[in-house]
Design a protein around this motif. Structure first.
Motif, PDB file in Angstrom:
ATOM      1  N   ILE A 157     -15.832  -7.630  16.286  1.00 37.08           N
ATOM      2  CA  ILE A 157     -15.380  -8.548  15.370  1.00 37.08           C
ATOM      3  C   ILE A 157     -16.594  -9.410  14.527  1.00 37.08           C
ATOM      4  O   ILE A 157     -16.369  -9.671  13.663  1.00 37.08           O
ATOM      5  N   ARG A 158     -17.754  -9.445  14.517  1.00 34.42           N
ATOM      6  CA  ARG A 158     -18.917  -9.364  14.038  1.00 34.42           C
ATOM      7  C   ARG A 158     -18.414  -9.032  12.525  1.00 34.42           C
ATOM      8  O   ARG A 158     -18.626  -9.230  11.350  1.00 34.42           O
ATOM      9  N   GLU A 159     -18.517  -7.890  12.780  1.00 29.69           N
ATOM     10  CA  GLU A 159     -18.536  -6.818  11.160  1.00 29.69           C
ATOM     11  C   GLU A 159     -16.957  -7.362   9.797  1.00 29.69           C
ATOM     12  O   GLU A 159     -17.117  -6.901   9.076  1.00 29.69           O
ATOM     13  N   THR A 160     -16.381  -7.920  11.414  1.00 28.18           N
ATOM     14  CA  THR A 160     -14.560  -8.121  10.650  1.00 28.18           C
ATOM     15  C   THR A 160     -14.998  -9.651  10.186  1.00 28.18           C
ATOM     16  O   THR A 160     -14.550 -10.156   8.827  1.00 28.18           O
ATOM     17  N   LEU A 161     -16.880 -10.355  10.114  1.00 25.02           N
ATOM     18  CA  LEU A 161     -16.297 -12.142   9.309  1.00 25.02           C
ATOM     19  C   LEU A 161     -16.259 -11.736   8.026  1.00 25.02           C
ATOM     20  O   LEU A 161     -17.350 -11.477   8.281  1.00 25.02           O
ATOM     21  N   PRO A 162     -15.803 -12.399   7.472  1.00 27.10           N
ATOM     22  CA  PRO A 162     -16.040 -12.727   6.305  1.00 27.10           C
ATOM     23  C   PRO A 162     -17.530 -13.714   5.800  1.00 27.10           C
ATOM     24  O   PRO A 162     -18.106 -14.272   6.813  1.00 27.10           O
ATOM     25  N   GLU A 163     -17.608 -13.722   4.657  1.00 22.92           N
ATOM     26  CA  GLU A 163     -18.569 -14.716   4.358  1.00 22.92           C
ATOM     27  C   GLU A 163     -18.090 -15.627   4.585  1.00 22.92           C
ATOM     28  O   GLU A 163     -17.237 -16.082   4.268  1.00 22.92           O
ATOM     29  N   LEU A 164     -19.321 -16.500   4.750  1.00 26.79           N
ATOM     30  CA  LEU A 164     -18.890 -18.338   5.428  1.00 26.79           C
ATOM     31  C   LEU A 164     -19.371 -19.111   4.261  1.00 26.79           C
ATOM     32  O   LEU A 164     -20.008 -19.233   3.615  1.00 26.79           O
ATOM     33  N   PRO A 165     -18.945 -20.010   4.625  1.00 23.48           N
ATOM     34  CA  PRO A 165     -19.312 -20.838   3.371  1.00 23.48           C
ATOM     35  C   PRO A 165     -20.355 -21.505   2.733  1.00 23.48           C
ATOM     36  O   PRO A 165     -20.620 -21.232   1.639  1.00 23.48           O
ATOM     37  N   GLU A 166     -21.513 -21.306   4.074  1.00 24.94           N
ATOM     38  CA  GLU A 166     -22.500 -21.493   3.449  1.00 24.94           C
ATOM     39  C   GLU A 166     -23.463 -20.990   2.526  1.00 24.94           C
ATOM     40  O   GLU A 166     -24.300 -20.311   1.654  1.00 24.94           O
ATOM     41  N   GLU A 167     -23.022 -19.241   3.217  1.00 25.79           N
ATOM     42  CA  GLU A 167     -23.669 -17.839   2.594  1.00 25.79           C
ATOM     43  C   GLU A 167     -22.791 -17.725   0.902  1.00 25.79           C
ATOM     44  O   GLU A 167     -23.525 -17.285   0.288  1.00 25.79           O
ATOM     45  N   LYS A 168     -21.975 -17.872   0.815  1.00 25.45           N
ATOM     46  CA  LYS A 168     -21.059 -18.353  -0.509  1.00 25.45           C
ATOM     47  C   LYS A 168     -21.601 -19.335  -0.885  1.00 25.45           C
ATOM     48  O   LYS A 168     -21.822 -18.955  -2.281  1.00 25.45           O
ATOM     49  N   ARG A 169     -22.305 -20.096  -0.706  1.00 26.40           N
ATOM     50  CA  ARG A 169     -22.678 -21.158  -1.766  1.00 26.40           C
ATOM     51  C   ARG A 169     -23.951 -20.856  -2.151  1.00 26.40           C
ATOM     52  O   ARG A 169     -23.872 -20.448  -3.469  1.00 26.40           O
ATOM     53  N   ASP A 170     -24.460 -20.205  -0.921  1.00 23.34           N
ATOM     54  CA  ASP A 170     -25.663 -20.224  -1.867  1.00 23.34           C
ATOM     55  C   ASP A 170     -26.012 -18.992  -2.690  1.00 23.34           C
ATOM     56  O   ASP A 170     -27.001 -18.491  -3.457  1.00 23.34           O
TER      57      ASP A 170
END
Ligand code: ADP
Ligand code: MG
Ligand code: ZN
Length: 485
Positions: free
Chosen positions: A294-307
């Protein structure tokens, strides 16, 4: 001393997120919304005796997703419990929930306060449960019951009492909504009730360690309303204490129209629910392998995307924060900058003009008719000096109605910016001639009139003159007039 300085509030939030699974939590009925009342039911979610629930695996997967995104521990073995209570829209007489050992626990969500400081709001638990049906109080007919929602899966997300102000509560809710939307596990719509928040709040003297008696406020269908309700309730409690009274533990309903809270019921103790292990369901076993998958399927999360936006596109944090506030908006921006290298202008246009239009139209960015590629084209046309900002704004507004390609519209309407110096000079001279008195006043020190002259030239050229040239030429002409006068 101000009362606000004498007391401090303590807030803990319980959020229910309705999951975007196709079928219900324990039966194969669909979760589709808006079907005729009581048509989307089966013996299991109707609570018929002798039926057996079967857990929808997706519900567990969604819970783990949210757990991982909020730094929770995931329990490898957890069980369901029956929460018993009588309610007309709960035919079974109990709700399947989790009690002592929720699937996720001990996590946190970070919020950023106005002064830039970050604060961790600890999560006590995230557990899986089923929704109840709906009572519809129709005054003409009677109380009507719709069972369709019975068995729709929910995640309940419970914080520690770490929230100190209504504003922090709003920041926390915004974060949770953003997370569930990024994870695609809930649509996050508070108005429609797919994300619901119960707010627990107490006050105490500043510096006091012991928690005060709390009340629980329900029925707030927007983040703004949660903020307002908390402000109201905090004040109400402070007033009671100041007058020598005591707070009664109770459940309150926020009345958004009147801007007040109203008592709903005095608080039942947890043991009123007679929780006991659900005998019809096997324990939920979660392997490390499954968690990793499941961890592998996690999308890029808001803070990662922001950075990433800050690094990849060289944007200020402020911009990156707004652009990544929703996945869809972020996608729109990233699509746009495939067609222009002016990342900062693209950011400004999306943050200001695009958001303005979609707010006015009350639509979602996904329904915005201007293709990202077309916005990029507008930006490029500005940078090439072919159109000016004002024209571009007008064009954007127009193509947001039609979806038309901007260049063809600009040609058709003759909106190409005029950079012909002779043409602009003529316009400038005409404006100065028609405004002799103002020119005198300008020379006498009324500098602000410069902007007025620019405006007049733009008007005269129907907004088509290159503003940069207008400024230059106007300045030059005024200098010349001053010298010769
Ligand atoms: P209940 O059994 O009434 O649901 P819980 O102890 O389970 O109460 O807590 C529910 C929520 O209320 C949690 O988010 C918790 O952080 C918060 N909470 C608990 N005690 C207080 C208090 N005294 N003041 C404010 N919030 C509180
Ligand atoms: Mg509670
Ligand atoms: Zn069913």
């Amino acid at each position: 001393m101000l009362l606000q300085d004498k007391y401090e509030a303590v807030i803990g939030l319980e959020v229910h997120a309705q999951l975007l699974t196709n079928s219900k939590a324990f039966c194969s009925c669909s979760t589709k919304f808006g079907l005729p009342p009581n048509s989307n039911v089966c013996p299991i979610c109707l609570g018929m005796p002798g039926t057996l629930p079967v857990l929808n695996k997706k519900v567990v997967e969604f819970a783990i997703k949210l757990g991982l995104a909020t730094h929770c521990k995931i329990r490898d073995y957890s069980i369901f419990a029956r929460k018993n209570y009588f309610y007309p829209d709960l035919p079974k007489g109990y709700q399947i929930s989790q009690y002592e050992e929720p699937i996720c626990y001990d996590g946190y969500v970070e919020i950023e306060l106005r002064d830039g400081k970050r604060k961790k709001i600890r999560l006590r638990r995230i557990h899986m449960e089923e929704d109840a049906g709906k009572s519809i109080h129709d005054q003409d007919v009677d109380t009507l019951i719709d069972i369709n929602r019975c068995g729709v899966p929910l995640l309940e997300i419970v914080t520690e009492p770490d929230i100190s102000t209504p504003e922090e509560a709003a920041l926390y809710l915004t974060k949770i909504r953003q997370l569930v939307q990024y994870l695609d596990i809930c649509d996050g719509n508070m108005e429609e009730g797919s994300l619901r928040c119960d707010a627990n709040v107490s006050v105490r003297l500043k510096g006091e360690k012991k928690l005060g008696t709390k009340t629980e406020v329900k029925n707030m269908n927007s983040i703004k309303n949660v903020e307002k309700a908390l402000e109201y309730e905090i004040n109400r409690q402070i007033q009671i204490l100041e007058n020598g009274g005591t707070i009664v533990q109770e459940t309150l309903l926020w009345d958004a129209g009147a801007g007040v809270v109203r008592p709903m019921r005095s608080k039942e103790e947890a043991h009123d629910y007679r929780y006991f292990p659900e005998p019809d369901l096997v324990p939920v076993v979660v392997t490390q392998e499954w968690i990793n998958q499941i961890r592998e399927t996690l999308p890029e999360l808001p803070e990662e995307k922001r950075d990433r936006f800050m690094v990849q596109y060289g944007l200020p944090k402020y911009d990156a924060e707004i652009l990544t506030s929703s996945k869809e908006l972020a996608n729109y921006y990233e699509e746009c900058v495939k067609f222009t290298s002016d990342f900062k202008s693209a950011s400004n246009w999306v943050m200001v003009e695009v958001l303005k239009i979609i707010n006015e139209k009350q639509i979602d960015i996904t329904n915005f008719k201007v293709k990202p590629e077309y916005l990029a084209k507008l930006i490029n046309l500005i940078n090439e000096g072919k159109i000016n900002q004002t024209t571009a704004k007008k064009v954007l507004e127009e193509i947001s109605e039609t979806g038309e390609e901007p260049e063809s519209l600009i040609e058709r309407k003759g909106l190409i910016q005029i950079s012909d110096e002779k043409f602009i000079e003529d316009a400038v001279l005409k404006v100065l001639e028609n405004n002799r008195e103002n020119v005198e006043r300008y020379f006498a020190g009324k500098d602000k009139l410069f902007g007025y002259f620019v405006g007049e030239v733009m008007k005269l050229t129907k907004g088509k003159a290159n503003p940069k040239l207008v400024n230059e030429i106007l300045k030059r002409k005024l200098e010349e007039m001053k010298v010769s006068s």
